[in-house]
Design a protein around this motif. Structure first.
Motif, PDB file in Angstrom:
ATOM      1  N   UNK A  55      31.863  39.979  34.620  1.00 50.81           N
ATOM      2  CA  UNK A  55      31.905  39.217  35.876  1.00 50.81           C
ATOM      3  C   UNK A  55      32.574  37.854  35.767  1.00 50.81           C
ATOM      4  N   UNK A  56      32.691  37.333  34.569  1.00 50.00           N
ATOM      5  CA  UNK A  56      33.374  36.041  34.426  1.00 50.00           C
ATOM      6  C   UNK A  56      34.855  36.150  34.812  1.00 50.00           C
ATOM      7  N   UNK A  57      35.428  37.315  34.636  1.00 53.72           N
ATOM      8  CA  UNK A  57      36.827  37.524  34.998  1.00 53.72           C
ATOM      9  C   UNK A  57      37.071  37.173  36.461  1.00 53.72           C
ATOM     10  N   UNK A  58      36.254  37.720  37.347  1.00 53.83           N
ATOM     11  CA  UNK A  58      36.409  37.429  38.772  1.00 53.83           C
ATOM     12  C   UNK A  58      36.101  35.989  39.100  1.00 53.83           C
ATOM     13  N   UNK A  59      35.096  35.441  38.433  1.00 55.19           N
ATOM     14  CA  UNK A  59      34.710  34.048  38.668  1.00 55.19           C
ATOM     15  C   UNK A  59      35.889  33.109  38.390  1.00 55.19           C
TER      16      UNK A  59
ATOM     17  N   UNK B  42      36.054  40.532  53.213  1.00 57.18           N
ATOM     18  CA  UNK B  42      36.769  40.849  54.445  1.00 57.18           C
ATOM     19  C   UNK B  42      36.871  39.636  55.358  1.00 57.18           C
ATOM     20  N   UNK B  43      35.881  38.754  55.281  1.00 58.50           N
ATOM     21  CA  UNK B  43      35.897  37.562  56.129  1.00 58.50           C
ATOM     22  C   UNK B  43      37.099  36.677  55.810  1.00 58.50           C
ATOM     23  N   UNK B  44      37.452  36.586  54.538  1.00 56.94           N
ATOM     24  CA  UNK B  44      38.623  35.799  54.153  1.00 56.94           C
ATOM     25  C   UNK B  44      39.876  36.418  54.756  1.00 56.94           C
ATOM     26  N   UNK B  45      39.984  37.732  54.666  1.00 53.66           N
ATOM     27  CA  UNK B  45      41.150  38.425  55.198  1.00 53.66           C
ATOM     28  C   UNK B  45      41.262  38.283  56.712  1.00 53.66           C
ATOM     29  N   UNK B  46      40.131  38.261  57.381  1.00 50.93           N
ATOM     30  CA  UNK B  46      40.125  38.242  58.839  1.00 50.93           C
ATOM     31  C   UNK B  46      40.225  36.843  59.436  1.00 50.93           C
ATOM     32  N   UNK B  47      39.756  35.827  58.698  1.00 52.10           N
ATOM     33  CA  UNK B  47      39.637  34.502  59.305  1.00 52.10           C
ATOM     34  C   UNK B  47      40.428  33.403  58.614  1.00 52.10           C
ATOM     35  N   UNK B  48      41.102  33.716  57.525  1.00 50.38           N
ATOM     36  CA  UNK B  48      41.862  32.692  56.805  1.00 50.38           C
ATOM     37  C   UNK B  48      43.357  33.013  56.819  1.00 50.38           C
ATOM     38  N   UNK B  49      44.141  31.998  56.563  1.00 50.41           N
ATOM     39  CA  UNK B  49      45.576  32.172  56.411  1.00 50.41           C
ATOM     40  C   UNK B  49      45.962  32.119  54.946  1.00 50.41           C
ATOM     41  N   UNK B  50      47.216  32.482  54.649  1.00 52.03           N
ATOM     42  CA  UNK B  50      47.731  32.455  53.277  1.00 52.03           C
ATOM     43  C   UNK B  50      46.808  33.177  52.299  1.00 52.03           C
ATOM     44  N   UNK B  51      46.384  34.360  52.674  1.00 50.95           N
ATOM     45  CA  UNK B  51      45.400  35.094  51.870  1.00 50.95           C
ATOM     46  C   UNK B  51      46.033  35.677  50.604  1.00 50.95           C
ATOM     47  N   UNK B  52      45.371  35.438  49.488  1.00 44.54           N
ATOM     48  CA  UNK B  52      45.767  36.020  48.200  1.00 44.54           C
ATOM     49  C   UNK B  52      44.714  37.050  47.806  1.00 44.54           C
ATOM     50  N   UNK B  53      45.165  38.225  47.368  1.00 45.11           N
ATOM     51  CA  UNK B  53      44.261  39.321  47.039  1.00 45.11           C
ATOM     52  C   UNK B  53      44.447  39.745  45.589  1.00 45.11           C
ATOM     53  N   UNK B  54      43.343  39.973  44.914  1.00 43.88           N
ATOM     54  CA  UNK B  54      43.409  40.542  43.572  1.00 43.88           C
ATOM     55  C   UNK B  54      42.102  41.259  43.275  1.00 43.88           C
ATOM     56  N   UNK B  55      42.099  42.025  42.195  1.00 48.19           N
ATOM     57  CA  UNK B  55      40.898  42.766  41.814  1.00 48.19           C
ATOM     58  C   UNK B  55      40.865  42.904  40.294  1.00 48.19           C
ATOM     59  N   UNK B  56      39.709  43.325  39.798  1.00 44.31           N
ATOM     60  CA  UNK B  56      39.543  43.512  38.354  1.00 44.31           C
ATOM     61  C   UNK B  56      38.554  44.638  38.104  1.00 44.31           C
ATOM     62  N   UNK B  57      38.598  45.146  36.885  1.00 45.08           N
ATOM     63  CA  UNK B  57      37.663  46.180  36.443  1.00 45.08           C
ATOM     64  C   UNK B  57      37.645  47.375  37.388  1.00 45.08           C
ATOM     65  N   UNK B  58      38.823  47.944  37.576  1.00 46.63           N
ATOM     66  CA  UNK B  58      38.927  49.147  38.370  1.00 46.63           C
ATOM     67  C   UNK B  58      38.568  48.955  39.832  1.00 46.63           C
ATOM     68  N   UNK B  59      38.771  47.742  40.311  1.00 46.24           N
ATOM     69  CA  UNK B  59      38.464  47.443  41.704  1.00 46.24           C
ATOM     70  C   UNK B  59      37.019  47.082  41.952  1.00 46.24           C
ATOM     71  N   UNK B  60      36.181  47.136  40.910  1.00 51.29           N
ATOM     72  CA  UNK B  60      34.764  46.775  41.081  1.00 51.29           C
ATOM     73  C   UNK B  60      34.628  45.328  41.541  1.00 51.29           C
ATOM     74  N   UNK B  61      35.472  44.457  40.991  1.00 51.20           N
ATOM     75  CA  UNK B  61      35.461  43.050  41.379  1.00 51.20           C
ATOM     76  C   UNK B  61      36.633  42.785  42.313  1.00 51.20           C
ATOM     77  N   UNK B  62      36.342  42.212  43.449  1.00 47.71           N
ATOM     78  CA  UNK B  62      37.357  41.895  44.452  1.00 47.71           C
ATOM     79  C   UNK B  62      37.416  40.382  44.627  1.00 47.71           C
ATOM     80  N   UNK B  63      38.630  39.835  44.623  1.00 48.84           N
ATOM     81  CA  UNK B  63      38.838  38.389  44.757  1.00 48.84           C
ATOM     82  C   UNK B  63      39.755  38.145  45.944  1.00 48.84           C
ATOM     83  N   UNK B  64      39.324  37.308  46.871  1.00 45.30           N
ATOM     84  CA  UNK B  64      40.140  36.913  48.009  1.00 45.30           C
ATOM     85  C   UNK B  64      40.097  35.394  48.153  1.00 45.30           C
TER      86      UNK B  64
END
Length: 211
Positions: free
Chosen positions: A21-25, A185-207
């Motif tokens: 979990x430190x990876x996503x943090x 999803x809130x970041x994707x829906x309500x923010x601008x300049x959204x950056x998306x990434x993931x880790x560990x087979x998509x288990x960790x989602x970063x927005x």
């Protein structure tokens, strides 16, 4: 709350922080683009695992505002700050999904902080809250216009990593998180300049995005 009353002393060891979990943090914190002197909000700060990498970026002139509903977790966060001599950490005991926005602003100002934060992050915290949408709205309200916001949380692994789904679900169950909440999803829906990434087979989602 009861879960973290007993879990707090062992959280850092048993939470799966290393190596998963430190990876996503760290990716979430990096995505904020913090600079020295900024005031950053840490929603559901727990034992303060975000504090060291946050301070590396905001320096002694910046301020960390940590909010958590568990007094036991905050006790360990406070001990962490004292141990390292971090005098620019403000800790507030509150449920981000329930506390009035103005109450937190008053407490921040009482401790010498600014009314609005320059950035905010929630790492593996919103999925713990049944009313996470309300906590997200408060997170927005505590930040200035143009502030950077990041949400790091969990979902069921996908693709070849789906074989680890039972472990992922167990980790979320032990921590009290809803693996199906998908609060980023809130970041994707309500923010601008959204950056998306993931880790560990998509288990960790970063927005990350901007208010």
């Amino acid at each position: 709350m009861d879960r973290y009353r007993s879990f707090a002393p062992f959280y850092d060891v048993l939470s799966g922080e290393y190596p998963v979990y430190r990876t996503g943090r760290l990716r979430g914190i990096e995505a904020l683009g913090l600079r020295p002197g900024m005031q950053v909000l840490d929603i559901g700060c727990g034992t303060g695992l975000n504090f060291a990498p946050l301070r590396e970026r905001i320096g002694n002139a910046g301020i960390i505002v940590g909010i958590d509903r568990s007094p036991q977790m905050l006790r360990h966060a406070r001990a962490r700050a004292i141990k390292h001599g971090w005098q620019n950490v403000i800790l507030i005991q509150a449920d981000a999904a329930k506390v009035p926005v103005a109450d937190v602003v008053r407490q921040i100002k009482a401790y010498g902080g600014s009314a609005c934060c320059d950035a905010a992050i929630a790492t593996y915290a919103l999925s713990l809250m049944p009313q996470w949408h309300t906590a997200w709205e408060s997170m927005l309200a505590w930040c200035s216009r143009g502030a950077a916001l990041a949400v790091v949380d969990m979902q069921t692994p996908a693709g070849a990593a789906a074989v680890f789904t039972p472990l992922a679900r167990l980790a979320c169950w032990l921590g009290g998180a809803d693996i199906a909440a998908h609060p980023w999803r809130a970041v994707e829906e309500e923010c601008g300049d959204v950056a998306r990434s993931s880790a560990w087979g998509g288990h960790i989602q970063i927005r990350a995005g901007r208010k």
